[in-house]
Write a protein that holds these residues in place. Structure first.
Motif, PDB file in Angstrom:
ATOM      1  N   ASP A 249     -33.039  12.159  13.776  1.00  0.00           N
ATOM      2  CA  ASP A 249     -31.866  11.306  13.616  1.00  0.00           C
ATOM      3  C   ASP A 249     -31.651  11.067  12.121  1.00  0.00           C
ATOM      4  O   ASP A 249     -32.225  10.146  11.534  1.00  0.00           O
ATOM      5  N   ASN A 886     -25.911  14.475  17.554  1.00  0.00           N
ATOM      6  CA  ASN A 886     -26.510  13.210  17.116  1.00  0.00           C
ATOM      7  C   ASN A 886     -25.603  12.014  17.424  1.00  0.00           C
ATOM      8  O   ASN A 886     -25.348  11.149  16.582  1.00  0.00           O
ATOM      9  N   HIS A 888     -24.512   8.510  18.966  1.00  0.00           N
ATOM     10  CA  HIS A 888     -25.147   7.221  19.253  1.00  0.00           C
ATOM     11  C   HIS A 888     -24.157   6.319  19.979  1.00  0.00           C
ATOM     12  O   HIS A 888     -22.940   6.480  19.853  1.00  0.00           O
ATOM     13  N   GLY A 920     -30.848   9.524  19.178  1.00  0.00           N
ATOM     14  CA  GLY A 920     -30.140  10.630  18.542  1.00  0.00           C
ATOM     15  C   GLY A 920     -30.629  12.004  18.947  1.00  0.00           C
ATOM     16  O   GLY A 920     -31.183  12.221  20.036  1.00  0.00           O
TER      17      GLY A 920
END
Length: 931
Positions: A249, A886, A888, A920
């Motif tokens: 992440d 990635n 979120h 992530g």
């Protein structure tokens, strides 16, 4: 004289017998043998054997779901081999039926079948709960962080209901629940559930998820449905699966923070996980007996997540420094376990012995909330003058030296085992019988690490590890059941069950809970130990009986009916009913629906749990207590004894197979539940509007506030499940596409506030606040969809999976009053802004007004990719990335009140615990060996 001659003709009867196996020589149980043109039929027993009588020269029809039907001339000691049907292979379901298995498209209720062996290696997820979260549309779970034990166990739900409203079976036998009851920092607060991760993935052949109320068939806890885990029976086949995964992440890793000294940090790739699993089976005897062994090991590291920019004055995406949880992320986990599954036919009989079970050990190591010296010096060891005693290796200083802090560690050790042993067979009359005993045990033991009892004499400052005590739960179930295919299309079943349950709380060492200095915080920081007053040893017994019938009224119309009566020694009896039906409109289109009543008995955990915590209320350090439901304090507060949750379930849908490669199922549902058990808010001894008797009881317990388990809420869940499967084989290529979706809506119909506490809006909100209501309604996103595309040819495979997690809303605790106060009602400044979730409001960043503290999480899509290569006949390499981009969830803040609302969520971190997770991108590589 008239004489009458009467001629009587007696038709000769012949006995037909034989054994039915699959193409691998394994006996097939439940295969239907019918004398063609008649209603005379029987079913094979556990050894695949059958016997029936009929006219000479009869023709037998042998059929079983998932196999091609055979029609052959009858004989004696026949050896019949059934060939798997390509069209139906893998579609046979056992859950929801007391007779032979059915095709999932012809079942009157919706059932998902998940073959983990074909999906588990194509993802970084290495435990059962997280795998099912992405594979089943109505299966939900939220990975917790900082939740006083909920980090250690992943409690899952179906259709947005509670984690204890889904019954888990292994090979059709009831699985025990965990001893844990969710309390703080978690969804499903006040509920227990089953630890699915205690079952090795490599032991599982498939998972059947019955998405329909089934209390009348299986008893308590089956309001939302049933998860039936079928164990492997393979012999002479060794499989070994190894893998690594880690999160990368690059946005929210705490190493990326503006000032990393403010936080605990790990590595740029964290949450490193290594797993090893194996499975092997051996044949036993010459009649199809087997024993199958599995073992697994998993080690997962911690993750650390924070917002990188803390300059809220210049960056609208920034948040202030998180002093509440300087170590926010996933706990580390070390787990190891094993399982076996065996069955041995007894020679020259129609009886088999079977047994299965396993043992699992898990160690979860999680950071609790941060202790900051400037904010709460009473939580730190100090000398006689109040000066901090700094302990290296535990306490930390920020780079500028302005703050000293530490994070207590909650170290949980869990042991879990189960075993089922029984005999099954067939009487000469054709009745199949099954008698078994199933025992399960779960022990949950807390330890505090790198923490302090601040009230200790300063000379004991080196006491930094504590035994906090814990709890355990034992369940033993004795089952006896019989069923018979009375005639073709009519199966009748009866059964009885006796269940014994025992729940214990055992105390921690004295230093884990004791108060030695009234000016300091009592007990071990993080999770204080269980006190002598918490110790309990409670048990109860349950007796149940059921009847179940499945009737093919016509070739098109199937009816299932069931009734079950249960009696509990602690609250009495309950009877539930179910009616399910399926109508075959055409050979490939089925209408189906069901109506049922259901119940869930309050668990011994909910009835008996108690614990004392040290909290800050109104700026003061005080002791608060969860009191047992049966306590005098609960009675004074008007909290009645817990009673069963009761439900009415209805579903309506269809299954359609327009082509051999394509299956479509759609099912709507409606579930109304009365008197759900929840955990109330905290009633304070400083509230002089409470009855004097209640305040006196609080003072007698020497606590400032108390909360209770109560049958507090009635809800209605409505929704729709859609599953579309497409499988196509073209030459040497295979293509699979699956679209699965769930729409879900939860309504709170009523809140059952006891009369003693229903005297003001303040007390109503204390009992079950708007914040708690928002969490209940956020048990599942409003919608969830997944699209999986998989392709393989020869040695190469690849796939991409998209998962959409829909919108949901939670609330913060609220620290500001409403701009439009209503006296003694919503917005009253004496109620709102109390920090207890009563109509929570926060001040805007510009200080001009206050706004509701609603955390809105918009729908997001995650993308997983993988590739595979068959290195040799026995070795396959997998690799890929979960959450490729990635993605979120939204930050847990109010957009125009970021400073006031930051870290005011349930988790205390920048993200709340929602279904898509917050860690992530995740990389993985796996090797699968098959010999």
């Amino acid at each position: 004289m008239v004489s009458t001659c009467i001629t009587v003709t007696v038709f000769a009867q012949h006995t037909y017998s034989g054994k039915v196996t699959d193409s691998k020589g394994q006996p097939l149980e439940g295969v239907t043998i019918t004398i063609k043109g008649t209603n005379i039929s029987t079913a094979t027993n556990a050894q695949g054997q059958f016997t029936l009588k009929g006219a000479n020269d009869a023709v037998l029809e042998i059929s079983s779901v998932g196999f091609e039907t055979r029609t052959i001339k009858g004989g004696s000691n026949m050896a019949i081999v059934l060939k798997e049907s390509v069209a139906n292979l893998g579609d046979v379901v056992m859950v929801g039926s007391r007779g032979a298995g059915r095709s999932k498209t012809e079942s009157p209720v919706p059932v998902d079948i998940i073959k983990l062996g074909t999906t588990n290696n194509t993802t970084a997820r290495m435990d059962l709960t997280s795998a099912l979260n992405y594979l089943a549309p109505s299966f939900n779970y939220n990975k917790q962080s900082g939740g006083d034990g909920s980090d250690a166990i992943d409690l899952a739900t179906l259709r947005g209901l509670g984690p204890d409203q889904t019954l888990v079976l292994i090979n059709g036998k009831r699985q025990h629940q965990t001893a844990f009851v969710a309390l703080f920092g978690t969804r499903g607060r006040g509920a227990s559930g089953t630890d699915l991760n205690a079952i090795p993935i490599d032991a599982i052949d498939r998972v059947e998820i019955l998405r329909d109320g089934a209390s009348a068939q299986y008893g308590s806890d089956a309001i939302a449905g049933v998860i039936n885990i079928i164990l492997k029976k393979d012999v002479n086949h060794l499989s070994i699966n190894t893998g690594w995964s880690g999160y990368y992440d690059h946005e929210y890793n705490s190493l990326n923070a503006f000032d990393p000294s403010q936080y605990y940090t790990g590595h740029w790739i964290d949450g490193n996980t290594v797993s090893v699993g194996m499975n092997y089976g051996l044949p036993i005897g010459k009649n199809g007996g087997y024993i199958n062994f599995s073992a697994d090991f998993r080690s997962a590291g911690k993750t650390f997540r924070e917002v990188p920019d803390t300059n809220v004055m210049t960056n609208p995406k920034a948040l202030p420094i998180n002093t509440i949880r300087r170590a926010f992320g996933d706990a580390s986990v070390l787990a190891a376990g094993g399982m076996f599954n065996m069955e041995v036919p007894i020679a020259h009989t129609n009886t088999s012995f079977y047994s299965f079970g396993g043992y699992n050990y898990k160690n979860s190591n999680a950071y609790a909330y941060t202790r900051n010296f400037s904010a709460a010096p009473e939580r730190f060891p100090t000398d006689a003058n109040g000066n901090l005693i700094f302990v290296p290796g535990i306490m930390r200083k920020t780079a500028d030296g302005s703050e000293t802090y530490y994070n207590p560690i909650e170290d949980v050790h869990i042991t879990d085992y189960e075993n089922s042993t029984g005999f099954k067979g067939t009487f000469k009359s054709g009745w199949n019988w099954d008698i078994s005993n199933t025992i399960g045990y779960n022990n949950f033991h807390y330890f505090g690490q790198k923490t302090f009892n601040a009230s200790f004499n300063p000379a004991n400052v080196n006491k930094t590890n504590f035994d906090d005590g814990g709890f355990n739960f034992l369940q033993n179930t004795v089952n006896a059941g019989i069923n018979k295919n009375i005639r073709k299309g009519f199966n009748l079943a009866f059964g009885a069950e006796y269940r014994y349950e025992n729940y214990k709380i055992y105390q921690g060492e004295e230093a884990s809970y004791a108060l030695y200095d009234p000016n300091k915080a009592a007990g071990a920081q993080g999770f204080p130990g269980f006190q002598p007053a918490d110790v309990v040893n409670a048990n109860r017994s349950v007796i149940a009986g059921y009847a179940d019938a499945a009737i093919d009224v016509t070739k098109q119309w199937l009816i299932d009916v069931a009734v079950r009566a249960e009696n509990y020694t602690d609250f009495g009896g309950v009877t539930t009913y179910k009616f399910a039906t399926r109508y075959k409109v055409s050979h490939n289109f089925n209408l189906r629906g069901s109506v049922s009543t259901g119940f869930r008995a309050p668990s011994l955990q909910q009835i008996n749990f108690s614990n004392t915590q040290t909290n800050i209320l109104g700026g003061k350090l005080v002791a608060t207590r969860i009191v047992p439901n049966y306590s005098p304090l609960a009675r004074v507060a008007g909290i009645p004894p817990l009673t069963p949750e009761k439900s009415v379930n209805a579903s309506l849908g269809f299954s359609w197979k327009p082509a051999p490669e394509l299956t479509i199922t759609t099912d709507g549902y409606w579930v109304k539940i009365k008197n759900r058990v929840v955990l109330s808010g905290q009633f304070s001894a400083d509230d002089n509007t409470l009855p004097a008797g209640l305040i006196n009881e609080l003072n007698n317990l020497n606590v400032a506030a108390a909360q209770f388990f109560a049958n507090a809420v009635s809800t209605t869940n409505t929704g729709l499940d859609v599953v579309i499967d497409y499988n196509k084989k073209i030459g040497k290529s295979n293509f699979k596409a699956t679209l699965a979706g769930n729409f879900n809506h939860i309504t709170i119909n009523s809140i059952n506030v006891p009369a003693v506490l229903n005297t003001s809006y303040l007390h109503q909100q204390t009992f079950y606040s708007t914040r708690e209501q928002s969490f209940l309604m956020a048990s599942a996103p409003k919608s969830k969809f997944s699209l999986g595309l998989d392709y393989s040819r020869n040695k190469v495979g690849a796939g991409v999976h998209f998962t959409y997690f829909g919108q949901l809303t939670t609330q913060g605790y609220g620290y500001s009053g409403s701009p439009n106060p209503i006296p003694n009602g919503p917005g009253d400044p004496n109620i709102s802004g109390s920090g207890n979730g009563y109509d929570p409001y926060v001040t805007t960043d510009d200080g001009s007004t206050t706004v509701p503290e609603n955390f809105l999480f918009h729908g997001k899509v995650t993308t997983d990719i993988y590739g595979s290569y068959k290195i040799s006949k026995s070795v396959t390499l997998f690799g890929g990335i979960d959450n490729l981009f990635n993605v979120h969830p939204d930050l847990s803040v109010v957009p125009n009140a970021r400073y006031a609302s930051a870290y005011d969520s349930e988790s205390g971190g920048p993200f709340d615990a929602i279904q898509m997770g917050f860690d992530g991108m995740r990389l993985f590589v796996k090797l699968a060996f098959n010999f």
